[in-house]
Design an enzyme around this catalytic site. Structure first.
Site, PDB file in Angstrom:
ATOM      1  CG  ASP A  38       7.633  -1.046  10.264  1.00 29.85           C
ATOM      2  OD1 ASP A  38       6.624  -0.380  10.536  1.00 29.85           O
ATOM      3  OD2 ASP A  38       8.669  -1.021  10.949  1.00 29.85           O
ATOM      4  CD  GLN A  39      12.706   3.829   6.294  1.00 32.26           C
ATOM      5  OE1 GLN A  39      12.352   4.932   6.675  1.00 32.26           O
ATOM      6  NE2 GLN A  39      13.179   3.602   5.072  1.00 32.26           N
TER       7      GLN A  39
END
Length: 204
Positions: free
Chosen positions: A81-82
């Protein structure tokens, strides 16, 4: 970062799954030339109250990997995830043009830290490792016209912070500081290689 003992399985014995439908992560993982399946995680990505960007990214990466691993317990599962960190405020995918304009106006002339979290899980063996790659990005002092032109051409509405650095988004930036050049695209491949090797996947 937590870890468990290395697995003894070979790639032919242990399936590799990318717990993501992101086309960017799919392209990055494809560079290794390994067979893998992409499976959509079923995770609520709503931030918790007061959650800082790095913690949010890591929590979601772990949740995605564990969710897919529960459905595919024999596989080695990659979750990621970013979240863009603007002075402690999380910025995710804009989703539409208006929100992208707002994000880029706020980020122009600023230093933004893109927190890209990674988790690798194999439920059958109890293996789990996770880590976060922080990428410091300095944005140019963009004009409204530049922002509009960029968004109309690139349409990066599925990118955290609206910054698609592997495309025209590179023209938005003054500098990138990191230790894993693919992290900004969405999957830190140096860390990914290290973790899936530890999980028993032979790359070379």
């Amino acid at each position: 970062m937590t870890s468990a003992p290395d697995l003894l399985a070979t790639p032919s014995e242990r399936a590799l799954i990318l717990g993501s439908t992101s086309r960017y992560r799919h392209e990055l993982l494809s560079r290794l030339g390994l067979p893998f399946e992409a499976v959509a995680p079923q995770v609520d990505e709503t931030p918790s109250a007061g959650e800082v960007p790095a913690d949010l990214a890591l929590r979601l990466a772990i949740a995605k990997a564990r969710d897919v691993a529960q459905r595919h317990p024999q596989a080695v599962v990659i979750g990621s995830d970013q979240v863009a960190d603007l002075h402690g405020e999380p910025l995710g995918k804009p989703g539409n043009h208006e929100r992208a304009v707002s994000q880029l106006r706020r980020m122009r002339g600023q230093t933004v830290v893109f927190q890209t979290a990674l988790a690798v899980v194999c439920q059958a063996t109890g293996f789990e490792q996770h880590d976060t790659a922080a990428v410091r990005v300095v944005f140019r002092d963009l004009s409204d016209e530049e922002i509009e032109n960029y968004l109309r051409k690139e349409q990066p509405y599925d990118c955290a912070g609206s910054a698609k650095s592997e495309g025209l988004g590179i023209a938005l930036l003054e500098r990138i500081d990191n230790d894993d050049p693919t992290a900004l695209i969405g999957l830190p491949m140096i860390r990914t290689c290290r973790m899936i090797r530890a999980a028993g996947v032979r790359i070379l």
